[in-house]
Write a protein that holds these residues in place. Structure first.
Motif, mmCIF file in Angstrom:
data_model
loop_
_atom_site.group_PDB
_atom_site.id
_atom_site.type_symbol
_atom_site.label_atom_id
_atom_site.label_comp_id
_atom_site.label_asym_id
_atom_site.label_seq_id
_atom_site.Cartn_x
_atom_site.Cartn_y
_atom_site.Cartn_z
ATOM 1 N N ASP A 17 16.805 -18.586 36.383
ATOM 2 C CA ASP A 17 18.014 -18.506 37.228
ATOM 3 C C ASP A 17 19.113 -17.370 36.976
ATOM 4 O OD1 ASP A 17 17.628 -20.951 38.762
ATOM 5 O OD2 ASP A 17 17.741 -21.853 37.810
ATOM 6 N N GLY A 18 18.834 -16.545 36.525
ATOM 7 C CA GLY A 18 19.303 -14.931 35.653
ATOM 8 C C GLY A 18 20.380 -14.735 34.852
ATOM 9 N N VAL A 19 19.470 -16.116 33.933
ATOM 10 C CA VAL A 19 19.890 -16.496 32.618
ATOM 11 C C VAL A 19 18.753 -16.088 31.562
ATOM 12 C CG1 VAL A 19 20.865 -17.546 30.349
ATOM 13 C CG2 VAL A 19 22.027 -17.826 32.968
ATOM 14 N N LEU A 20 18.594 -14.385 30.413
ATOM 15 C CA LEU A 20 18.038 -14.796 29.841
ATOM 16 C C LEU A 20 18.135 -15.736 28.553
ATOM 17 C CD1 LEU A 20 15.766 -12.924 28.137
ATOM 18 C CD2 LEU A 20 17.322 -11.291 27.049
ATOM 19 N N LYS A 21 17.068 -16.441 28.675
ATOM 20 C CA LYS A 21 17.366 -17.516 27.367
ATOM 21 C C LYS A 21 16.795 -17.209 26.291
ATOM 22 C CE LYS A 21 18.258 -21.101 30.191
ATOM 23 N NZ LYS A 21 19.503 -21.437 30.291
ATOM 24 N N GLY A 22 17.523 -16.041 25.419
ATOM 25 C CA GLY A 22 16.876 -15.223 23.989
ATOM 26 C C GLY A 22 17.975 -14.719 23.412
ATOM 27 N N ASP A 23 17.484 -13.995 22.083
ATOM 28 C CA ASP A 23 17.742 -12.216 22.237
ATOM 29 C C ASP A 23 16.895 -11.136 22.467
ATOM 30 O OD1 ASP A 23 19.278 -14.142 20.422
ATOM 31 O OD2 ASP A 23 17.910 -13.112 18.625
ATOM 32 N N LEU A 24 18.184 -10.356 22.619
ATOM 33 C CA LEU A 24 17.929 -8.405 23.072
ATOM 34 C C LEU A 24 17.821 -8.020 22.568
ATOM 35 C CD1 LEU A 24 16.976 -7.684 26.115
ATOM 36 C CD2 LEU A 24 19.301 -6.988 26.436
ATOM 37 N N PHE A 25 16.519 -7.261 22.101
ATOM 38 C CA PHE A 25 16.580 -5.997 21.618
ATOM 39 C C PHE A 25 16.113 -4.839 21.731
ATOM 40 C CE2 PHE A 25 14.507 -9.559 18.940
ATOM 41 C CZ PHE A 25 14.561 -9.269 17.693
ATOM 42 N N LEU A 26 17.286 -3.840 21.328
ATOM 43 C CA LEU A 26 17.417 -2.909 21.842
ATOM 44 C C LEU A 26 16.660 -1.931 20.676
ATOM 45 C CD1 LEU A 26 18.412 0.384 22.960
ATOM 46 C CD2 LEU A 26 19.730 0.217 21.139
ATOM 47 N N ASP A 27 15.530 -1.473 20.981
ATOM 48 C CA ASP A 27 14.580 -0.689 20.446
ATOM 49 C C ASP A 27 14.626 0.663 20.364
ATOM 50 O OD1 ASP A 27 12.056 0.037 18.603
ATOM 51 O OD2 ASP A 27 11.131 -1.264 19.541
ATOM 52 N N GLY A 28 15.419 1.326 19.700
ATOM 53 C CA GLY A 28 15.368 2.285 19.742
ATOM 54 C C GLY A 28 13.962 3.417 19.402
ATOM 55 N N GLY A 29 13.712 4.571 20.187
ATOM 56 C CA GLY A 29 12.640 5.004 20.199
ATOM 57 C C GLY A 29 12.703 6.883 19.216
ATOM 58 N N GLY A 30 13.955 6.822 18.762
ATOM 59 C CA GLY A 30 13.978 7.955 17.723
ATOM 60 C C GLY A 30 14.611 9.165 18.583
ATOM 61 N N ASP A 31 14.461 9.090 19.540
ATOM 62 C CA ASP A 31 14.818 10.086 20.703
ATOM 63 C C ASP A 31 15.868 11.028 19.989
ATOM 64 O OD1 ASP A 31 15.436 11.965 23.052
ATOM 65 O OD2 ASP A 31 14.854 10.249 24.669
#
Length: 495
Positions: A115-129
């Motif tokens: 219902d529009g809710v992400l249940k858990g951590d969100l990771f930003l995976d930096g690609g070395g750009d």
């Protein structure tokens, strides 16, 4: 102990055009480096005269179709190349990945969306750009919004598992962890935004005597604390100074001076103390704008997202050929060092990045000894020779699929973005493509390398490096470039 290096020409254009900045200095032992008298006038009479002023000079020029030498001065002397080092980074990256390489930055999670809710951590995976901008992060956040996500019941974690924060090894970058007046000394991470640099837009207030208006270059929010001491004036020219200070892990942009009523906005750039924290503040602002709430807060981590996580949004950066154009044209230290870290094997560090460049250079026929300590040239200890740099240029010229991209990043003086290189005859300015390098401490360094076309259309390559033996005497670019231009112009006209 970190060694101080000082860069000149610290400018930036816009966040999306890329900043200019940097060139830096090397620590080298100059004792007993007298130049052989018999070599001093060989094809470089004007450049050789710089040695009479107390500088160590190394130079070489050759035609690339025949290999014919057009002149040299102590070509095997190990010297500091400053930002000419970026030619090694560009060439090694092209050989490793090709011009169409793109780095991917992802938002990942193993949580479920209900219902529009992400249940858990969100990771930003930096690609070395090396070229991620606020616009790219906006696209990442829009990818979340397109999935219908309106709330994250968890944390947003910026993952620096590839590399970062990278230990500083020069005084400039170490000092910049607490304060700086520059953009060239940005800290390094695989998860950065806007070249790890704050950009503030300063606009006149509504009336004389009132404070200037301040916003981020990417939007109305400043994202970090601002100490605004800029006054709007009706008389006098605009003049703004800026310093970024950091206390208790909080960056403050201290802006002072004056801005003329009715004038256009002025952009000011200063490196951030913690690029991952800057990225998180950018994400927080963009998520708020997109209507995405976060309940668990924002933090940086060195942990790699688990294999069970799934990609919720991803952005591919600009192709390598576009990144190199910006890196070389504006001598961007952050981009160069991040690319070198991307090339490193094992655990990326400045040492392993330098080792990767050394390994690449060692494979170039006729190169000779080399010791690169960084991809940018900010490290004063980096060493190579005029023969080595010219061998690199020769090698890339004979790579037909890579040469057009490699040479495109260099500047033709007559129309390049850096005005200080517009020296010498019109023939010289229109017939060369070059890269410069500048350092002022611990010793002055002026280096220039690139290609030229002769009157008959033949290609040549040249390298000139001028290193001081002590902090003084100072040598300016006008003196150096006029000497180099005079010598190369003769070679252009004679062939």
């Amino acid at each position: 102990m970190p060694v101080r290096s000082t860069v000149v020409g610290d400018k930036r254009l816009t966040v999306l055009r890329l900043l200019s900045c940097l060139l830096c200095s090397p620590v080298i032992l100059m004792v007993g480096l007298a130049l052989p008298v018999e070599a001093r006038a060989d094809g470089f009479p004007a450049t050789a005269a710089l040695a009479d002023k107390g500088f160590v000079v190394g130079a070489q020029a050759r035609l690339l179709d025949s290999g014919e030498s057009l002149g040299s001065i102590a070509p095997d002397q190990q010297m500091t190349p400053a930002s000419v080092s970026k030619l090694y980074t560009a060439a090694a990256a092209l050989k490793q990945w090709g011009p169409q390489k793109r780095f991917t930055t992802e938002l990942r999670s193993d949580g479920v969306i209900v219902d529009g809710v992400l249940k858990g951590d969100l990771f930003l995976d930096g690609g070395g750009d090396p070229g991620m901008t606020s616009e790219d992060y906006w696209l990442l956040v829009q990818g979340l919004a397109s999935r219908g996500i309106r709330r994250i019941d968890g944390r947003v974690l910026a993952s620096q598992w590839r590399f970062g924060p990278v230990n500083c090894i020069t005084t400039d970058r170490c000092d910049a962890r607490t304060r700086t007046r520059h953009a060239f000394d940005a800290q390094l991470t695989s998860t950065a935004v806007d070249f790890a640099t704050w950009c503030m837009r300063v606009m006149p207030g509504a009336a004389e005597g009132v404070p200037a208006r301040i916003s981020s270059c990417a939007g109305p929010a400043t994202l970090t604390r601002v100490d605004n001491r800029v006054t709007t004036v009706s008389q006098g020219s605009t003049g703004i100074s800026a310093e970024r200070t950091t206390v208790n892990d909080e960056d403050t942009m201290v802006l002072s001076g004056q801005i003329q009523l009715g004038s256009a906005p002025t952009s000011v750039y200063r490196s951030s103390a913690d690029p991952a924290a800057q990225t998180l503040k950018t994400l927080e602002s963009l998520m708020s704008d997109a209507g995405i709430a976060v309940t668990g807060g924002f933090a940086a981590t060195s942990s790699r997202p688990a294999e069970t996580t799934q990609v919720l949004s991803a952005v591919e950066g600009k192709p390598l050929q576009e990144q190199l154009l910006r890196m070389l044209n504006y001598s961007n230290n952050f981009m160069a060092d991040v690319l070198a870290l991307d090339l490193a094997s094992g655990t990326p560090s400045m040492a392993s990045a330098g080792a990767a460049l050394d390994a690449f250079a060692t494979g170039i026929p006729g190169h000779g000894p080399v010791d690169m300590r960084s991809g940018s040239g900010l490290t004063p200890e980096s060493q190579t020779s005029a023969r080595g740099v010219t061998a690199l240029l020769d090698h890339m010229y004979h790579q037909p699929a890579l040469f057009p991209v490699f040479v495109a990043g260099m500047q033709t003086p007559v129309n390049g973005p850096m005005n200080f290189i517009r020296r010498g005859s019109q023939r010289f300015q229109q017939s060369v493509m070059l890269k410069t390098g500048t350092l002022n401490e611990p010793v002055p360094v002026r280096a220039v390398a690139g290609y030229f076309r002769t009157q008959s259309g033949r290609w040549g390559a040249f390298t000139v490096m001028v290193n001081g033996r002590a902090p003084t005497p100072y040598i300016n670019w006008t003196t150096t470039l006029e000497a180099v231009a005079s010598d190369i112009d003769v070679m252009i006209a004679s062939h």
